[in-house]
Design an enzyme around this catalytic site. Structure first.
Site, PDB file in Angstrom:
ATOM      1  CD  GLU A 175      -9.772  12.060   7.374  1.00 23.08           C
ATOM      2  OE1 GLU A 175     -10.006  13.201   6.940  1.00 23.08           O
ATOM      3  OE2 GLU A 175      -9.155  11.209   6.730  1.00 23.08           O
TER       4      GLU A 175
HETATM    5  C1  LIG Z   1      -4.185   4.029   3.037  1.00 22.78           C
HETATM    6  C2  LIG Z   1      -5.526   4.285   3.671  1.00 22.78           C
HETATM    7  C3  LIG Z   1      -5.725   5.440   4.399  1.00 22.78           C
HETATM    8  C4  LIG Z   1      -6.965   5.686   5.004  1.00 22.78           C
HETATM    9  N1  LIG Z   1      -7.110   6.783   5.795  1.00 22.78           N
HETATM   10  C5  LIG Z   1      -8.246   6.933   6.532  1.00 22.78           C
HETATM   11  C6  LIG Z   1      -8.321   7.906   7.537  1.00 22.78           C
HETATM   12  O1  LIG Z   1      -7.318   8.580   7.837  1.00 22.78           O
HETATM   13  N2  LIG Z   1      -9.497   8.071   8.210  1.00 22.78           N
HETATM   14  C7  LIG Z   1     -10.588   7.310   7.920  1.00 22.78           C
HETATM   15  O2  LIG Z   1     -11.655   7.518   8.526  1.00 22.78           O
HETATM   16  N3  LIG Z   1     -10.529   6.322   6.986  1.00 22.78           N
HETATM   17  C8  LIG Z   1      -9.380   6.118   6.306  1.00 22.78           C
HETATM   18  N4  LIG Z   1      -9.276   5.083   5.423  1.00 22.78           N
HETATM   19  C9  LIG Z   1     -10.480   4.304   5.116  1.00 22.78           C
HETATM   20  C10 LIG Z   1     -10.786   3.263   6.181  1.00 22.78           C
HETATM   21  O3  LIG Z   1      -9.643   2.520   6.454  1.00 22.78           O
HETATM   22  C11 LIG Z   1     -11.888   2.358   5.643  1.00 22.78           C
HETATM   23  O4  LIG Z   1     -13.018   3.150   5.312  1.00 22.78           O
HETATM   24  C12 LIG Z   1     -12.362   1.288   6.629  1.00 22.78           C
HETATM   25  O5  LIG Z   1     -11.300   0.719   7.330  1.00 22.78           O
HETATM   26  C13 LIG Z   1     -13.127   0.219   5.846  1.00 22.78           C
HETATM   27  O6  LIG Z   1     -13.675  -0.744   6.708  1.00 22.78           O
HETATM   28  P1  LIG Z   1     -14.574  -1.908   6.104  1.00 22.78           P
HETATM   29  O7  LIG Z   1     -14.948  -2.778   7.231  1.00 22.78           O
HETATM   30  O8  LIG Z   1     -15.631  -1.331   5.255  1.00 22.78           O
HETATM   31  O9  LIG Z   1     -13.622  -2.674   5.086  1.00 22.78           O
HETATM   32  P2  LIG Z   1     -12.237  -3.565   5.344  1.00 22.78           P
HETATM   33  O10 LIG Z   1     -11.499  -2.911   6.446  1.00 22.78           O
HETATM   34  O11 LIG Z   1     -11.646  -3.679   4.036  1.00 22.78           O
HETATM   35  O12 LIG Z   1     -12.864  -4.908   5.880  1.00 22.78           O
HETATM   36  C14 LIG Z   1     -13.183  -5.961   5.012  1.00 22.78           C
HETATM   37  C15 LIG Z   1     -12.444  -7.213   5.449  1.00 22.78           C
HETATM   38  O13 LIG Z   1     -12.737  -8.267   4.541  1.00 22.78           O
HETATM   39  C16 LIG Z   1     -11.571  -9.050   4.394  1.00 22.78           C
HETATM   40  N5  LIG Z   1     -11.634  -9.793   3.133  1.00 22.78           N
HETATM   41  C17 LIG Z   1     -11.546  -9.313   1.865  1.00 22.78           C
HETATM   42  N6  LIG Z   1     -11.664 -10.318   0.981  1.00 22.78           N
HETATM   43  C18 LIG Z   1     -11.838 -11.460   1.690  1.00 22.78           C
HETATM   44  C19 LIG Z   1     -12.025 -12.819   1.341  1.00 22.78           C
HETATM   45  N7  LIG Z   1     -12.072 -13.221   0.063  1.00 22.78           N
HETATM   46  N8  LIG Z   1     -12.181 -13.726   2.326  1.00 22.78           N
HETATM   47  C20 LIG Z   1     -12.134 -13.348   3.643  1.00 22.78           C
HETATM   48  N9  LIG Z   1     -11.959 -12.064   4.018  1.00 22.78           N
HETATM   49  C21 LIG Z   1     -11.807 -11.132   3.060  1.00 22.78           C
HETATM   50  C22 LIG Z   1     -10.440  -8.050   4.398  1.00 22.78           C
HETATM   51  O14 LIG Z   1      -9.227  -8.654   4.730  1.00 22.78           O
HETATM   52  C23 LIG Z   1     -10.924  -7.045   5.440  1.00 22.78           C
HETATM   53  O15 LIG Z   1     -10.417  -7.328   6.717  1.00 22.78           O
HETATM   54  C24 LIG Z   1      -8.031   4.776   4.837  1.00 22.78           C
HETATM   55  C25 LIG Z   1      -7.821   3.592   4.127  1.00 22.78           C
HETATM   56  C26 LIG Z   1      -6.574   3.342   3.571  1.00 22.78           C
HETATM   57  C27 LIG Z   1      -6.346   2.030   2.884  1.00 22.78           C
END
Ligand SMILES: Cc1cc2nc3c(=O)[nH]c(=O)nc-3n(C[C@H](O)[C@H](O)[C@H](O)COP(=O)(O)OP(=O)(O)OC[C@H]3O[C@@H](n4cnc5c(N)ncnc54)[C@H](O)[C@@H]3O)c2cc1C
Length: 501
Positions: free
Chosen positions: A76
């Site tokens: 995006e």
């Molecule tokens: C349906 C959907 C559509 C989306 N569409 C878009 C899009 O089109 N474009 C865009 O830019 N963004 C989009 N997003 C948002 C994007 O996916 C997120 O902003 C991004 O992936 C978040 O990354 P993160 O590393 O912050 O979190 P996460 O990807 O949540 O990473 C955190 C990790 O911690 C792990 N975890 C959690 N609890 C524990 C525990 N107790 N012990 C061990 N591990 C744990 C999880 O499994 C996960 O792998 C979308 C999200 C969703 C769900």
């Protein structure tokens, strides 16, 4: 299971990175780039990517299934003429992720009578949106009091009232991007994230249909600093308890193991932090908990269906349906069969958000299919809509890895309070999409925060104690005050009864 003793010997490391999503991998990469190789990444899933998550679905002509994205699907905002490049776009190009321009003008509108043109209402929403954007800018520039997106849009002249075509136009203009209603969205910061994504970078969004999965880009990055079967990556490892203090962090896993680190970076979603599935010892301070509890997780659910043929208008990318009774009732269908996406896949996917997403999560696939069939039949009265051969959707709000899809800035949250979401507590640091004040909810938000926290910790570690106490740590606010002073609770302000003891 191994019995846990408090004096148990834990595996030792400099930095424990909790979560292998975009933020966790980017943080590890920053450490690695700063020559810090002593870290351990702990992840509950059996893959790298977190909410960049895909699954196999349906059948292609040769019998193999397709890969579809359950989580993030679009890049995006790509890059601006002035040279601002979305890091996710840079990575998508670097790892040759297959993607196609998502054309919002390739839109056809429907209601319960079939095809029904309400593009004029959508144009009206867009016009009022421009006014609202200027108003939100003024709130920031002149330090005026913030409000909700609902109120901001109303002031700009957008009042959908009970007109269901207008409600559908609003869903398309707001909920489809943000996953929550305008009423639940904070005006200043939710308008500004839209500006950051679509103006700072570009107004383009590209849909990823790479059959390796969108997360091939973050796996590709991880492979640059992790070896095959690298002992620093612990998959299928669930964090149960985090003990933190000024001298380090001890992380206890569900399987009984523990890891002792000088620093930890927790990248769990706001949904995970709100649902008390991970225990913090001591309890997180009040300033931290208040920020966590106020920020919110939206839910965005894609419902995938495969048919024997592409019976819908093949080249239309978006089909918007205005239900006569319920706002947001199966409002959006997207064709994956369109040119440039996955032609011949015969896959159509619907999207629901908010309360409608919670609704489908409670129902069975069969019940949802029956409801969708009614909607599709109303949209296409001239044909007999065939039943899908497969249907599938994730249940994000119940999934323990995230408890929701992505975060959103609620009304009443200030920048200072949001900063408390970011701030470290002793040696426990936080990263993840929600912590980005500019790009919360987006992949780039997770990337920027992961990199920032990785860089900061690398700086502290590499200075061998030469940094002053607290240097490099994040700003935080122990107490946040309201903007009405105590002596203003008086008759002049309509407050005449005393409620104090
Ligand atoms: C349906 C959907 C559509 C989306 N569409 C878009 C899009 O089109 N474009 C865009 O830019 N963004 C989009 N997003 C948002 C994007 O996916 C997120 O902003 C991004 O992936 C978040 O990354 P993160 O590393 O912050 O979190 P996460 O990807 O949540 O990473 C955190 C990790 O911690 C792990 N975890 C959690 N609890 C524990 C525990 N107790 N012990 C061990 N591990 C744990 C999880 O499994 C996960 O792998 C979308 C999200 C969703 C769900």
């Amino acid at each position: 299971a191994v019995l846990r003793k408090d004096d148990q010997t834990c595996r030792k490391t400099k930095v424990a990175i909790l979560g292998a999503g975009v933020a966790g991998i980017t943080a590890a990469q920053s450490l690695s780039n700063a020559s810090i190789s002593d870290f351990i990444i702990i992840e509950r899933n059996d893959y790298i990517g977190g909410r960049m998550r895909n699954t196999k679905f349906g059948k292609s002509p040769d019998g193999t299934p397709y890969t579809v994205e359950l989580g993030a699907n679009w890049v995006e905002g790509l890059q601006s003429k002035s040279g601002n490049v979305n890091p996710i776009w840079r990575l998508a190009q670097k790892h040759k992720i297959k993607n196609t321009y998502s054309n919002g003008s390739s839109l056809v509108t429907y209601d319960q009578t079939g095809k029904y043109d309400f593009m004029d209402i959508i144009d009206d929403f867009d016009k009022k949106w421009e006014t609202a954007m200027e108003d939100a800018d003024a709130i920031k520039d002149e330090n005026l009091q913030d409000t909700s997106v609902r109120a901001g849009l109303s002031i700009a002249g957008w009042k959908p009232k009970k007109d269901m075509h207008a409600q559908a136009a609003e869903w398309w203009g707001w909920d489809f991007e943000m996953a929550v209603m305008p009423d639940q969205s904070g005006f200043l910061y939710d308008m500004s994230v839209n500006k950051a994504v679509f103006e700072h970078f570009s107004e383009d969004t590209n849909l990823v249909t790479d059959q390796r999965g969108f997360n091939a880009l973050i796996i590709g990055e991880a492979n640059e600093f992790l070896k095959k079967n690298d002992p620093r990556l612990l998959l299928k490892s669930i964090v149960k308890e985090i003990k933190y203090g000024p001298s380090g962090v001890k992380v206890h896993l569900k399987d009984g193991d523990c890891i002792e680190a000088e620093y930890a970076i927790c990248t769990f979603s706001v949904g995970v932090l709100q649902n008390d599935v991970v225990k913090f010892k001591p309890t997180l301070p009040r300033w931290k908990r208040e920020a966590i509890e106020q920020f919110q997780m939206g839910t965005y659910t894609k419902i995938f269906m495969q048919f024997n043929e592409t019976w819908w208008p093949r080249e239309t990318q978006f089909m918007l349906y205005a239900d006569p009774i319920e706002r947001g009732y199966y409002p959006m269908f997207q064709s994956l069969s369109a040119t440039g996406f996955v032609p011949e896949s015969n896959i159509l996917f619907g999207t629901v958000t908010g309360t409608q997403a919670y609704q489908v999560e409670k129902q069975t696939e069969k019940e949802v299919q029956a409801e969708i069939m009614e909607v599709l039949q109303a949209m296409f009265p001239k044909i007999t809509v065939p039943e899908p051969t497969a249907i599938m959707y994730p249940r994000w709000s119940q999934d323990e890895m995230a408890f929701g899809s992505f975060s959103n800035w609620p009304p009443g949250m200030t920048l200072e309070k949001h900063q408390n979401l970011r701030a470290n507590v002793d040696r426990l640091w936080f990263a993840g999409e929600a912590n980005s004040a500019e790009f919360f909810g987006y992949l780039q938000g997770a990337w920027f925060e992961g990199k920032d926290m990785g860089d900061r910790i690398a700086h502290i570690l590499n200075s061998d104690g030469a940094v002053a106490d607290g240097e490099g740590e994040l700003m935080r606010y122990d107490v946040l005050h309201g903007d009405t002073f105590k002596d203003e609770y008086d008759e002049d302000n309509g407050w005449s009864i005393t409620l104090d003891d």
